[in-house]
Write an enzyme that holds these catalytic residues in place. Sequence first.
Site, PDB file in Angstrom:
ATOM      1  N   HIS A  52     135.840  23.696  43.999  1.00  0.00           N
ATOM      2  CA  HIS A  52     137.137  23.540  44.647  1.00  0.00           C
ATOM      3  C   HIS A  52     136.970  23.648  46.163  1.00  0.00           C
ATOM      4  O   HIS A  52     135.905  24.038  46.656  1.00  0.00           O
ATOM      5  CB  HIS A  52     138.141  24.585  44.131  1.00  0.00           C
ATOM      6  CG  HIS A  52     137.774  26.002  44.405  1.00  0.00           C
ATOM      7  ND1 HIS A  52     137.417  26.909  43.425  1.00  0.00           N
ATOM      8  CD2 HIS A  52     137.720  26.698  45.572  1.00  0.00           C
ATOM      9  CE1 HIS A  52     137.155  28.072  43.967  1.00  0.00           C
ATOM     10  NE2 HIS A  52     137.325  27.975  45.268  1.00  0.00           N
TER      11      HIS A  52
HETATM   12  P1  TYD Z   1     138.638  30.832  40.990  1.00  0.00           P
HETATM   13  O1  TYD Z   1     138.954  30.965  42.449  1.00  0.00           O
HETATM   14  O2  TYD Z   1     138.860  29.484  40.360  1.00  0.00           O
HETATM   15  O3  TYD Z   1     137.152  31.328  40.722  1.00  0.00           O
HETATM   16  P2  TYD Z   1     135.756  30.546  40.785  1.00  0.00           P
HETATM   17  O4  TYD Z   1     135.850  29.491  41.826  1.00  0.00           O
HETATM   18  O5  TYD Z   1     134.752  31.602  41.109  1.00  0.00           O
HETATM   19  O6  TYD Z   1     135.480  29.980  39.449  1.00  0.00           O
HETATM   20  O7  TYD Z   1     139.469  31.932  40.217  1.00  0.00           O
HETATM   21  C1  TYD Z   1     139.291  32.169  38.824  1.00  0.00           C
HETATM   22  C2  TYD Z   1     140.629  32.623  38.250  1.00  0.00           C
HETATM   23  O8  TYD Z   1     141.033  33.867  38.836  1.00  0.00           O
HETATM   24  C3  TYD Z   1     141.763  31.629  38.481  1.00  0.00           C
HETATM   25  O9  TYD Z   1     142.586  31.604  37.332  1.00  0.00           O
HETATM   26  C4  TYD Z   1     142.535  32.234  39.637  1.00  0.00           C
HETATM   27  C5  TYD Z   1     142.304  33.718  39.476  1.00  0.00           C
HETATM   28  N1  TYD Z   1     142.258  34.454  40.773  1.00  0.00           N
HETATM   29  C6  TYD Z   1     143.243  35.379  41.071  1.00  0.00           C
HETATM   30  O10 TYD Z   1     144.187  35.613  40.296  1.00  0.00           O
HETATM   31  N2  TYD Z   1     143.165  36.063  42.261  1.00  0.00           N
HETATM   32  C7  TYD Z   1     142.164  35.842  43.143  1.00  0.00           C
HETATM   33  O11 TYD Z   1     142.131  36.491  44.231  1.00  0.00           O
HETATM   34  C8  TYD Z   1     141.153  34.867  42.829  1.00  0.00           C
HETATM   35  C9  TYD Z   1     140.022  34.573  43.763  1.00  0.00           C
HETATM   36  C10 TYD Z   1     141.235  34.189  41.619  1.00  0.00           C
END
Ligand code: TYD
Length: 141
Positions: A52
């Site tokens: 992303h």
């Molecule tokens: P995401 O940012 O997509 O993680 P990665 O890129 O490491 O795979 O986040 C994973 C999940 O956690 C997504 O459902 C959003 C949630 N999330 C929160 O609720 N709070 C946060 O501060 C972060 C970073 C993610």
Amino acid sequence: MKYRVVELNTMNAEKPELGSLSVLEGDKDIPFPIKRSYFVYGVSAGEERGFHAHKNLWQFLSCPYGSITIFLDDGDKTAEVILDHANKGLLLEPQMWHVMHWNIDNSVLCVTASDYYNENDYIRNYEQFKEYKRKIIEHES
Ligand code: TYD
């Protein structure tokens, strides 16, 4: 490319067995006030997360334990940064597509961010990211 590799200010103990201490200070090592910090752990080697970009969020990534490769893409050029030491960090500006690749089981990813979690700030589709960047460049020229 909107990123910078940063070496953290590090104090080594006089006795090597007491290790080292690395410091990250808001507004100094990183050019934004810290609003949020989160950790990603328990990931197996070979796995990847991320995929992303953020519209406005600034982030500082570090790996205090293990080794994680960060693949970066600004829509035009690509780069990769290996975070494999606790005294090393990656300052990541907004609008950079990023993928985190775990090189070693249970490596820990620490992220310090300029704002609270907001799903509306995410671009999770690569084609949409390219289109978003294209519009920004068009608007700027
Ligand atoms: P995401 O940012 O997509 O993680 P990665 O890129 O490491 O795979 O986040 C994973 C999940 O956690 C997504 O459902 C959003 C949630 N999330 C929160 O609720 N709070 C946060 O501060 C972060 C970073 C993610």
